[in-house]
Every structure is written in C-alpha cells, then in structure tokens.
Design a protein around this motif. Structure first.
Motif, PDB file in Angstrom:
ATOM      1  N   ALA A  19      57.014  52.751   1.044  1.00 17.17           N
ATOM      2  CA  ALA A  19      56.356  52.025   2.317  1.00 17.17           C
ATOM      3  C   ALA A  19      56.959  50.468   2.079  1.00 17.17           C
ATOM      4  CB  ALA A  19      54.596  51.910   2.331  1.00 17.17           C
ATOM      5  N   ALA A  30      50.425  44.135   6.568  1.00 16.05           N
ATOM      6  CA  ALA A  30      50.421  45.452   7.015  1.00 16.05           C
ATOM      7  C   ALA A  30      51.242  46.184   5.617  1.00 16.05           C
ATOM      8  CB  ALA A  30      51.132  46.028   8.131  1.00 16.05           C
ATOM      9  N   ILE A  31      50.972  47.402   5.439  1.00 15.95           N
ATOM     10  CA  ILE A  31      51.697  48.436   4.561  1.00 15.95           C
ATOM     11  C   ILE A  31      52.145  49.407   5.333  1.00 15.95           C
ATOM     12  CG2 ILE A  31      51.536  49.792   2.400  1.00 15.95           C
ATOM     13  CD1 ILE A  31      50.990  46.999   1.584  1.00 15.95           C
ATOM     14  N   GLY A  32      53.451  49.831   5.524  1.00 16.52           N
ATOM     15  CA  GLY A  32      53.803  50.949   6.427  1.00 16.52           C
ATOM     16  C   GLY A  32      55.196  51.114   6.732  1.00 16.52           C
ATOM     17  N   ALA A 382      46.954  45.333   0.214  1.00  9.41           N
ATOM     18  CA  ALA A 382      46.301  45.893   1.557  1.00  9.41           C
ATOM     19  C   ALA A 382      46.015  44.596   2.352  1.00  9.41           C
ATOM     20  CB  ALA A 382      45.105  46.412   1.094  1.00  9.41           C
TER      21      ALA A 382
END
Ligand SMILES: [Zn+2]
Ligand SMILES: [Zn+2]
Ligand SMILES: [Zn+2]
Ligand SMILES: [Zn+2]
Ligand SMILES: [Zn+2]
Ligand SMILES: [Zn+2]
Ligand SMILES: [Zn+2]
Ligand SMILES: [Zn+2]
Lengths: 460, 460, 460, 460
Positions: A19, A30-32, A382
């Motif tokens: 990610a 954000a994490i993604g 996070a």
C-alpha cells in the motif's frame, strides 16, 4: 503540502501488505492504493514502517564524574539515521535537588537541539517527602513515568522505603514507575571482593553483577508494585532469572511490563573479556550475559512477557572516558552506544535470522513502547497519526563502523558487523530528516512531547 | 464499483482512529480521509470493524441421533446479522468412514447455501492408518486444521494412541490440531454414578464434567503435542484449571493456543438449575462453570494465554431435541445457539463493562482467529484485504429474544437480555449482507475459503 | 530363650548409637547396655539394623507367557541373605478372574515356602463391578493395598474409568492404591514405530517408554487420587518428570507417596545398549534412565518427596526367558533380579558415596515402607517389635556375581561389582536365618503378615 | 545411682511403644522391659518423651530500652515445668560492640543461674569486618549458629551486604545462619503511615507488618543463602507467603530449614484487637496472623517444609513494659511469654485436635531441633543419650493462668484456656527438676552446652 510514499510494503504491528502512504502536512492522511499527492517518495522494494520509538536513552547524562558523549543534537541525529523518530530520555534528579530543577536543566539541554520528537522520564534518586510532592507536577507536564534504581548504592540507589513512596504517589498522580533491577548491596559486596582479590579488569564488572542479582531485584520490585497495587515497567531485562519473575507476575494477573535492549540480544558476557582493555567498551549495567539468555529473551517477547526493545543508549568514549576504569573496573562509565543501530540489527539479526517477524519488529520497536509510554500519535501508520515513517530498504548491505556512524563516540560495539537492511528515507511529522545516507534535518526541529498516562487493566 | 464507508471510527487489533474505508469491488482499497467513491455508506457515530471470524461452529451437525437445527443457510444468515463475516465449521468423520466422504457430505450441505464465506476443520474420530493417510489431502484442499475429542467415550473420543498419530501426521502435512479437552473416562464414570443415584436432571450434566476433568485433559493434550513437537489449539476453554495448563505450557515456550466462547463469559453453571427442565437449554460441553472462572478467562485473554473468542454455536430446539434428555441428562443434545450474538454481547457485556477494550474485541473476535486459522484475507481493515466490514452502532439499545433472532432455534439462552450496540451494516467482500435490521443476501453467495497453514514459531 | 546382640552400633530411622539388643523369643525386649541373655551374638564392628522391608517384589509371577524364576523359597532365601526380613509381593488378578481365586493361587504358592515373613498387595487388572465388590474382603484379610497399571495396554492396563472405581472403593474399605505410571497408549504407539522402523534391539525398549510418558501418567494418577480424595503410592519412580509431579502434589498437601528402586540409583539406560543382546538383562519397566536422574532421586529421598527404596525384584533367566525377545524387544520379559543386593548396594554405593546416611538407609529401606504398608511390628528396633535384625559388617569386601548369589537366576545385573559391606547375621523373629555367608533357615518358616490400614493425614 | 521410669508408653520421633527407661547417672542406659534399678519412677498411664528442646528463647534480653522479664533462673524453671529440658538462647551483639563482649555478658547472666542445659546462638547486628573475623571463635566455643535480622531498621537490622558477609564467613568457619525475615524498609514505611493517620493502637502493629512483607524477606534471604551456597534456618515462620518460599527452595534441593512457634498455631491477629490495650499482650514480630495460616503451617510441618516448633519466648510485663506503647504501637516491646506451655498446648491443641501425632510432637519439639542445632546428646530416648525425660500425663485437666504459671511475667496470653495433659515428672540428665507440680531443682545446675556443627547434604 501532501506527499505520497509509493510502492512499498506497509508493516504494522499486526500485518504487512502492499500500500501507499499519503501524508498531509505533519500527519498521515490515508493508507491505500490509487492515492496521489504533490510529491512522491519512492518506496519500491522497501518496507514502510512507523518510525521507531526508543523509550530508553541517556543523552548528556552525568555519570561518575563524566558525561555521556552524545548530546541532544548528535544523539537524535543518530537516532534519525537509524529509523528512530521519537525517544524518551531520562532526567536524573540530583541527590538533594528538586525535580523542578532537574527538569529545567534537561529541557535546557534538549530544547532547540533535537532532530526528532522527544519525551522525558523522571528518575528519582532521593525520594524525600518534598520530592514526592513534586511528582504531580511532572505528570501534569507530560512527564508521566518515573524511574528508580535498585543499584548504584551510595549514588542513585533508593532503598525499599523510598521505592514504596514513589509507587504509592503514582496511585494519586497517575504515572508509570520504571525500575533498574539489580541488588545494589550484593553488587557492592562482590565489587569489593573482586577488587580485594586483585580482579580489576572489565570482565569482573559482569562477575560482580550476576544474573541472580538482577532476578532477585526484579522479583522484589514486582512485590513492591503488587503491595501498592501499581503497574511497573522493568527496564533492560537481560536474563532468564528476571524474565521468570516478570512472567510469573503476569501469570498472576499483575500489570507488570518490561523491555530488553538490543545489546542483550546480540552481544554476550564474553565481549567483556576482549584484550587490551577493549572489554570496557562492553561495560553496561546490567552486564551482557551468557548467550543462552538470548533465546529466553526472544521467547519472552514472543509470548508477551516483554513488550519492547530499546537501546539504553549511553555512550562514553573509549579514550579518556572508558579509560577511567583502567586498573579498577568499578570506575568504568556504564553504558554502550546503540541508538543508531536498532532497526538495522533487529532486521538483520532477528528478523532475517528467524527469531521474529517484521510485524513483531514493529510491535516491539514502535507500537508497544508508544502505547505503554503514552505517545498517542506515534507507533502506527494510520490516518491521523504523526507522519513518522521509515522507508526501509531490506536488501542493501553495509558494514557498521565508528568511522561512518553518526553517533558522537569514538568506537562502535558492533564494529565490522556486516549487515543487510538500512533506512532509505526517514520522515518525522512529514518532513524528511534522513535521506540518501545523510541526516538532512536541522537541530531544534524536534519537539518535546507531552505523554498521556498509561493505566493498564488489572485482573479483578 | 467503489463504496466509501464514511464518518466512522475505525477499530483495528491495535488502535482506533477516525477514518473512512474505501472499497473497490471485493477488497479494501484505502483507509483514510479525503477519499471518494461511487457510493457512500454512512458510518457516522459508528465503529467500523473488520468482520468478525467465528472459528468454531456446528451447522447441520449430527449428534446423538439428531441434528443441530441451523443449516448453512440459516446459520450463516444469523452470523451475518451478528457481524460475523466468516466461519470455520466442523466436518465430523464418521467412525469407520473416510475423510473424503465426510468432506463431500459437508461440502454438499454448505456449498450453495451460505451467506458468508466459510472454511472447514476436519474432526477425526477414528484415526486408523488409512484415515491418517488422508490428512494430506485435506491440507491440500485448504482444510488445514484437525480436531480430536478426548471426551464422548464410545462415540467421538480417540485414545491417546490415536491422538498421537494425528499430531505426528501434521508434522508431515502441516496443519493445526485442535482438541476438545475433557477426560472422557471420568465423565462416563460420573455419569453412571449420577444416574445410579437418581440424579437425572440437567444440572448433573455439569456435575459429571467438573472443571478438573477439563484441566487434566488439557494438560495431557499439551504433553502429547509437546512430545510430537507440534502446535495445538485448545477449543472452548472454560475454567481456571484449563487456563493454568495452557499458560504453563506457553511459559515453557510451547506453541499452545486456545479460545474461550461467549457463553463461558456470560452464563454460569447456575443456569443449568433453571426449573421446568429449562436448564437443558444451557447444556453444552464442557459445561458452564462457576462465575469465578469468568475473571480468569478475561485475564487469560488480556495476558495472551488465550487468543480468541468463538461461539461453539450448536443449536438444538428445546422442544423435541433438548427434550430427548427428559429423565436422563446424558441424552440431552450438547450445545447452545450463540452465533448471532457474539459481537453485541462482547461489546455490551465485555467492553462496556470494562473487561476489555474495543481494540481487544477486534483482536480476539476477528484478527487473532483469522491469523491462527490461516484466513489471510480476513481479520483486518487494510488495503488488499477482503472488504468484510461491520458498521457497528454502539448506542442502539435492544432486547435479545428468540422471537426476533435470525437463528433457526426455538429458544435463546440470552432471552430478555437488554443490550446496547448492534450492527448497522455488514459487508461481505464489499457486498452488503445485512442492513437496517435485515439479512439482505441470498444463500449461496458465500464461498468456501481455502485456508493456509499456520506454523507458529517455537522456542529454540 | 533370650539372645543378646552385643557390641554393635544400633541404627534407627533417626539416630545411631552404641547399644546391645536383647531378644526374648520372637520379639525385641530391650535396647541398651548392661543386658544379658542365654546366648550372645557378636556384633562388634557391626551396624545393627532393623531387618529391611521390600515392599515391591514379584515371585513366581506370570508375565508374557513365562514366569519370574524366583519362587517363594528361592526368592525369600535371597532376600534373607541380603538383609531383607519382610517382603510384600504382588498378587495379580487374571483378567476375567476373581480376586478370591488370585488370592488363593498366590497363597498356595507362598504358604509353606517362604523363609521370611511376607504380605501381599492385590493388583487389579479388570475392575468390573463384581471385582470392586471383592476389595473389602482383601482388606479384611490383611491385604490392605491395591495396585493398578496404567501401562501394558491390552494386558494389565486399566483405563481411567476403572482406576477411579478402584480409588473410590478404598474410600469405603480403606486401603492404599499403588500405581504403575506409564502412559500405555503412548508406549504402544512408540513400540509400533520402533518395530516398523526395524529398531528391534533392547535399547528400543527404553526409547519406547521415555521419561515424559512416566511423568504424564504420574501426574494423571495423582489427579485421579485427588478427585477421589484418596492417598496414592507411586511405585518405581525413575525420573525427574515423575518426581516433579509427586513433589508438586505434596506441596499442595495431597497424601501422595512414592518409592524408587535400587536399579534406578545405580544403573542407566546405557546398560540396555550392551552388546550381544546383553542389554536384555537390563530390561525393566519403567526403563533405566539417563544418569542425571539419579541426583534427582536422591534429592527426592532427602527432601521427603519419596519415602522408600525397594527392588521391584522380578527375575527372568537370560537364557530362554530374556531370549524370547531376540529380534523383538517388545517380547523381552520385563524385570531385573535385585532382591538380594539392596542393603549392600545402598550401603556401598549410596551411604559410602555420600548420598545418604546410614540412618537414611534405615528410614528408606525399612521404617518408611513398614509404616506406609501397615507392617506394625516391623521397621524398628524397639521393645515389642519383631526381632527382625540385621548384623551388618560394613568392612567386608566382596564381589557380586551370579556364580555366588542366592537368587535362582542365571545372571546378575551387578555382575563383577566390587562392594563393601555385607550381613554377618540376619534374624527373623529372633531366629537366625542367615549366618556366616549361608541361608540357614528352612522354607516355610516365614509367615503371612496381615497388614493394617494406613490412613495418612490430609491437609484440611 | 540408677533409676527406672516404669510402665509408660515411650514416644520417639518415629514410633510409640510400651517400655521402661533405665537411667544410669546422667545418661540413658536402656529402653526395654524386664529392667530394674535402684529407684523407680511411676509412668503408668503416661507418655515418656525425650525432654523438649526450645531453640528460640530470649531471656534477659534488652529491647527498646527495657529487658525481657524472665531471667535465666525464672525462664529455665518455667521451661522445666513445661517439659523443656534444653534451650538455645540468643546472645545479641551491640551495634559497635564485639562478639566476645556480648558472649561474656550473656555467659555472665546465664552461668550459675539455669535449671536446665542451655546453648547460645549469636545474633550479629553490625557485621563489620572485625566482627566477621570473630565468628570462628564463636564456633570453636560451641556457639555454632548466627542470627541476622532483616527488620528493626535503624536498630538490629543488617542490610543485604552485611547479610552476605555473615553467610560467606560460615562457609569458612562452619555454622548455621538463622534469619528473622521481614522487610524492615516496608515496615518502617507502614509504621509511619499508620502513625500519620492516627492509627496508634496495637492492631496497627500487625497492619504494619503484613504477611507479604515476611514472604518477601524470606524469599530474599533464601536467595542470599543460595548465592553463597550455605544452609539457612528461617525462624518464626508465620504464614503461607513465607512457607511457599521455603518449600520452593527445598523443592530445588536447597538446604533451607525453618520453624514456627506455638503462638502462630493457636492465636490470631484478632487477639491484637482486644480492648483496653490488652492487644499489646499479643504484640510480637512477625505478628500473629489470620487463622487460615494455621492449616498452612500444619501442612508444612507434616510435609517437611518446616522442621521445628519453638516458642520465641520473650516476655514483657503488661504493666510498665507493654504499656510503654500506649498511644504508639511502635513502642510496645515485641514478644510473648510461651516457654512454659509448649508441650501441653501441642498435646492438647495439636495432637488431640488431630493436626499431628504424638510422634510428630517429639519430632518437631525435640528431635528435629536437637539435630539441626547440634545438640548431639539431646532429642532422643536411646542408650548413651542424656537422660532428659518427660513423664507426661495425657489425662490431667488444668487451666492456664498467670496466677499459677512459673514464668516471671504478669499476664499469660493463654489465660483461662482449659487444657488436658501435663508433665508429671521432668528429668534433666537423670535428675528430677520438676515433680508433682513443682520445680524442684536449684538454679545453676543447668550447664552450657557446646553444640556441634550441622552441615546438611545439598543436592549435587
Ligand atoms: Zn539502568
Ligand atoms: Zn538506562
Ligand atoms: Zn467440543
Ligand atoms: Zn464444538
Ligand atoms: Zn510396575
Ligand atoms: Zn513391579
Ligand atoms: Zn525475630
Ligand atoms: Zn526471637
């Protein structure tokens, strides 16, 4: 400004997955996947970790008439170079002095000097009633942990009466008591016996502080905590004797916590027997132990009896400082330089060697200490957390050496070790502090962190 | 299609923070802020959790001449309604039958019927050499855990010789052995004594299976695992006697794991003494225990001796099924309905009551079981994981009742309990399966999940 | 007629002192100085001990299709020659047979044949309700101890249900349960594995019965005793695993007792690896262990965890009997000849080697067993007790050999051992049965002894 | 002259039997029947016991500015009246003083005053190197045991460094270290807390010295003994916490020994709460405990974790002495009068109550202490031993009262207790010192006894 750490494998205290990490200003946004930003940081082929937390360091610390030789500038620069983005350092009350004076002295040295964020523990060495009365102020100012020493008789050591007083006060103010566990009486007796027998070389430092002396003090400290119904954090656990006490206490439901340090995982008591007084480079307290304890420490971390791995970084130059103990091991300043090497050694010698996973590394080196020591914005990748991030290249090989390390000390206990894995970038609150092999931040950008109070659940 | 769960508080197995969850197709794409999607799901005021995993259920299970009364349709619908998005159910080998036949029979019942994803454990009841030889096939097909029973003498029970054979085989095939721990010999003796004395009512079910009988079997099972150098998972741990054995084993570095079930946290042996044969509603094995064990179980979860909380869901109607044991407690079918209530009860009776945090709830109810049972895409809210998500409203109050529950059983052991907290939406691989108080999915959308092999580190 | 044992050093279970022993008829009349009698026995330079009690022998015992090769004549003659003046031998119930029949068969063999006094234990191998109902008769007839086997699956072994039945019955009848502790299921599995791998030689006997298998059974037996609130005597304890269980039980206040046997103090598992099938001479169950266990057994005797040292004498000739197991170690008859050598070996290898005092020898070899097994007139040199006395010359040197031993067996496990110390005279109820190197009594003079019930105190 | 104790039931540390005891001069000549002598003592209906040994008394002991109120005349007369024929009393080194001076002072008080034989322990309160150097002289003069205090901070207490020095020295000189186990630091803190809160009455004496404080010190003392490879004797064990430490040490094979005192078997902490300051009569250290500890102590004696029962006799008058602590419990002199009542209370409240047998009474009250403390001619009724004998009438009923007791103290902690059993005659080295309810000996007939060195076996 937003930044995107792209293409890495994110590691948390529970899982690892591919990610990207989006940063807005000082925080993680954000994490993604499918995210974009003003600027990108290339993490391809890298692990992306929350910045490590080192809850046990001694910068510019007075000890036996000298000072540890990393100050808040050099020490935190070395930390940053090694992937540590937050430290908690020890203020030491002077015997006869106030906590307020000590606090101000330490702030005076640290504020404006640090490259990364830092907090303080308060070490109480003279627990008179008026000193106890100051503890509440410390907690209010975000210094939410207190340390006592059961060793260093005649100097830092408190007796059990004073130890009880400190524990009981935290029942009113909140705050976690930390303890250095060695039976200082036994140590003094063994030191005298060794010196009387003409055994003056560094290895007798270890001989005079055997593991059972640590185990006894650990067991006693736990009992005092139990009597006062308080949690306790045992610092620098080195051996089976001490682990057994902590484990037994936790089995009974007591909120007892503990850490070990990297030197106890990789070095042994045999290092104190190096020729030409080089053993002095390995003198710390408690001393390095026989190798068999390393498996015990790994098992304790795995099973949950210990919750963190710090460095107890406390450097003294070999020349002029360690040499104070030539002909008398009791005069060797106690401590090792280690703040810079924790992540690399944990990765190379623990993860790659199969003793733990990289998820465990994050749990013990970042998340666990952050939670126990009330660093609410650290220890996790996070949304909303501080953008303290390490982009760690697990493949690069290099050799540890005093000639290249950032720490301000004239030797390295891991000199010549060939290791694999090194930070590529280190970010502190979104800002790059280390990149391409160099510390790139200015001293003073690091901030003092007020820590919250940790109140663990207790068996009902 | 993309969906965004907006405005909730995300809870993981380590932390809780405000963030949105972006779903692309069946998977999670991002966790963060400032994200957008084709469709939004309102999570304001809600906790957003990874879907719960229930690794211990018995749907359409034959027992003593009858069948548990939830099939794969009704049972998984009830699970979904309760926030569980993946179960692992038990296939039971028939004595004299093959594992292959059993596997096919269970697939025949589950495939095309389930609302959520499901895996299987294989229970071995007759460990003949040819049966042992089939274990490798199970593992290849993603059935990576095996269960044996130390109780139910003359029916499901294996002797120690067979138990050893199962353990040893997993050393070759991989796979985790699970065990039901009660000394079946003692149970039979006590059952005969009770019946001979005219003690036929439900409470003698518990009398004939005292906690020490569970503790002995737990200790023995652990030894067999140790002798064969294999990990072991102890199912449905109920009492201090059993916890002590697991804890001691872990203290010695053994890879022993265990779970408890919600009924052991909230109900007690006194429930078996309800009038009008209603005690039969509370007959399960091991039996409900004295209340003091609840604190022990909480402490074991807190300290890491136990790693999961499941339901052992095994429902039998009070009418005609439980009533088989009128006048002879040994004929009461063993088991409780519980699959639907785990999340709500854990939230209301454990989190709100201060026994654990909501982070702990996720660790024990989702992440932990997912990792131990090789559900690699379950148990976490992170990019790339299955979009199994619960939007849980912590404020809504309601009352548990057989008249409203989804489970296909004519009573509820928690009948009339007023509780707070309930799923608002439940998603399975991105698809809403429960919303606004109703299961909205079709049977058959759930998929069989091949599970990977869990090989825990062992102390060296 | 009166006799005076003059000039020796009397040893009791607590003290040693110079004194003469006056005998009137079959009993001791006085211990002191200045006494006179019709006849004098010269004990100058000698230790004067109460005759030893051997509570664990197997004379004329059926085992695997053959019989132990000492009968009640030769076996008790050998006992007498070695300073043992009372044995308690095992009656073995035949599967399907009654206790009464077994009792009559054993009386038929022993009565009229023994040189010294003897009692019986009753071994129960098939604990059906009608057999349990016979236990009261045994106690009434002075057979106040019962033995069960947890090993020898398919032959002597009882399951836990039967074991519980035996224990519970003694709660009504009185009487002490004795137990052979090895997990018979595990033994059978390991035997099959060894044979399947072509490992057929005697040393695999030990491999198939490792110490942990004894430890597990010991722990389980203790639990069954605890559940039924009964005392328990663990026979032939060989290893640390088993000692730990007994010790832990005693620490909790349970009335658990145990013995070891001389072979476990002096021989080791390495003896099973002797060439030319000679290892078969050392096959007994539980098997001989690694040497490190000897220190554990001594410590257990010293600290009180074990209370006796017997022989488990069960001789089989090497020719034709031990040879039954050529090519299949599972067919080697289990047992060693030892009844004759206990006193000499304890003196030479335990007392002279510094592991115990001669007072300890009397406590473990005579007084302790006498009290635990209800031999009220044995085990002490005091007025009113049976005049069972050993005049032991501690200085005479000799060599153990099958060519000179009294036992009716074609080899000696201690062949060629040079030892110091030997009985000069042995008296049984005032009568000389051994003198000047020869057994001088007639078979049949020994009497069956009704034993009283031993009911130890239990922690309240 | 010869004397014959005729017609009694002799009790030893292992058995009881009917026999007469023949005395020639100061020693026992024979035990038996059919003996005759110049003079007879009628023991019909009586138990005939070896005279009891009390290894823990404080006669004429300085404490907090006052003196215990029994001197060597009155104290030993009371002992004799109660069936005790040998005591071992404590010499107390003055801080800053020499062992030689202390020895001479105590000899000065005792020699020529005692009615029965006596030995001395040496209590070391200031373990400077020159004091350590005197220990060898003590051993040579038959003072073969040394005591240290872990409590009484600022007065008698030694720190761990000094304690280690004492232990190590006995490795050179021989001799047994005894220890008073309470954490003196914790006691002082709790005393201050109690007084600061206005809690000044006697019951706060117990509150300030809780059982965990004794347990911790016991565990620590054992560790120091272990580190120095020395045996250790723990005096006045009162509670489960302390017993657990001793038991665990013995389980590990350490030569740790301990005693309890009669007051801990019969009185409880509730006695400190008696009205009108009467609680002060029950102030001793460690304090009386909750009743549940009594079962623990009995179990420890039964199982062998403790080996003796003494009195810690240390009487202070209620008037003027105990009253020093009116308004401040820390000023109450610590100690109870008990030397006279041990045998009667053990018989009536322990033997008759079923907690031990009369054989156990002899083992714990006479034989055990005699052997541990090197009283080679005491503790047994056997030829050659000192003719210290009690003819004890088990049937006579009487009431304990300060108005009739022999002790020189104005109250009795057992005032008004109706008991059964009392010495009829007491002999010391063949001479009657107590008969028909009266002490009949002259002060000064008792002799100082040089004791031998006790060196217990240690696990190898
Ligand atoms: Zn430290
Ligand atoms: Zn430190
Ligand atoms: Zn089950
Ligand atoms: Zn189940
Ligand atoms: Zn056997
Ligand atoms: Zn046997
Ligand atoms: Zn004391
Ligand atoms: Zn005392």
């Amino acid at each position: 400004m937003s930044r995107l750490i792209r293409g890495g494998r994110v590691v948390t205290a529970t899982d690892a997955f591919d990610a990207d990490v989006l940063i807005e200003g000082e925080s993680i946004a954000a994490i993604g996947t499918g995210l974009s930003a003003d600027e990108e940081i290339d993490a391809s082929g890298c692990l992306v970790l929350p910045g490590l937390v080192d809850n046990h360091t001694h910068l510019s610390m007075p000890f036996g008439g000298t000072w540890s030789c990393d100050d808040y500038d050099t020490g935190t620069a070395a930390a940053a170079a090694g992937g540590t983005t937050c430290i908690v350092d020890f203020i030491i009350q002077y015997v006869g002095g106030s906590l307020k004076d000590a606090r101000e002295e330490w702030h005076g040295r640290a504020d404006g000097a640090a490259h990364i964020d830092y907090g303080f523990h308060m070490a109480i060495t003279d627990a008179q009633p008026n000193v106890i009365a100051e503890m509440g102020d410390c907690v209010e100012q975000g210094i939410t942990s207190f340390k006592v020493f059961m060793a260093y008789k005649g100097a830092l050591m408190v007796d059990d009466e004073q130890f009880l007083a400190v524990l009981e006060e935290t029942g009113k103010t909140g705050g976690l008591v930390m303890v250095h566990c060695e039976n200082g009486d036994a140590v003094v007796r063994y030191q005298k016996e060794a010196m009387a027998a003409g055994n003056t070389s560094p290895k007798y430092h270890a001989w005079s502080r055997p593991p059972e002396v640590e185990g006894e003090a650990t067991g006693r400290a736990i009992r005092l905590a139990e009597w006062t119904k308080r949690p306790l954090f045992v610092v620098h656990v080195t051996c089976e004797e001490s682990v057994n006490e902590i484990r037994a206490a936790r089995d009974r439901g007591l909120p007892i916590f503990g850490e070990t340090c990297i030197q106890y995982l990789y070095l042994t008591v045999d290092d104190l027997d190096r020729p030409d007084f080089e053993g002095a480079k390995y003198v710390c307290s408690p001393p390095l132990r026989e190798e068999k304890n390393q498996a015990v420490l790994y098992q304790a971390l795995r099973q949950g009896a210990l919750q963190g791995i710090s460095t107890d970084h406390c450097p003294f130059n070999f020349k002029e400082q360690k040499e104070l103990g030539l002909g008398d091991f009791t005069k060797i300043p106690n401590g090792l330089p280690a703040i810079e090497h924790r992540l690399t050694l944990l990765y190379d010698r623990s993860v790659r060697a199969g003793h733990m996973s990289v998820v465990d590394l994050v749990r013990h080196g970042s998340w666990g200490p952050a939670r126990i020591f009330g660093l609410d914005k650290k220890g996790a990748l996070a949304p909303g957390f501080d953008a303290d991030v390490v982009v760690f290249d697990p493949d690069v090989k290099h050799t540890i050496s005093a000639s290249t390390h950032v720490m301000n000390v004239d030797y390295d206990p891991f000199e010549g070790w060939e290791v694999q894995g090194k930070p590529r970038f280190v970010l502190s609150r979104g800002e790059t502090v280390y990149a391409d092999g160099k510390v790139v931040s200015e001293p003073g950008r690091g901030r003092f962190v007020k820590r919250s109070i940790f109140e663990p659940a207790v068996a009902s």
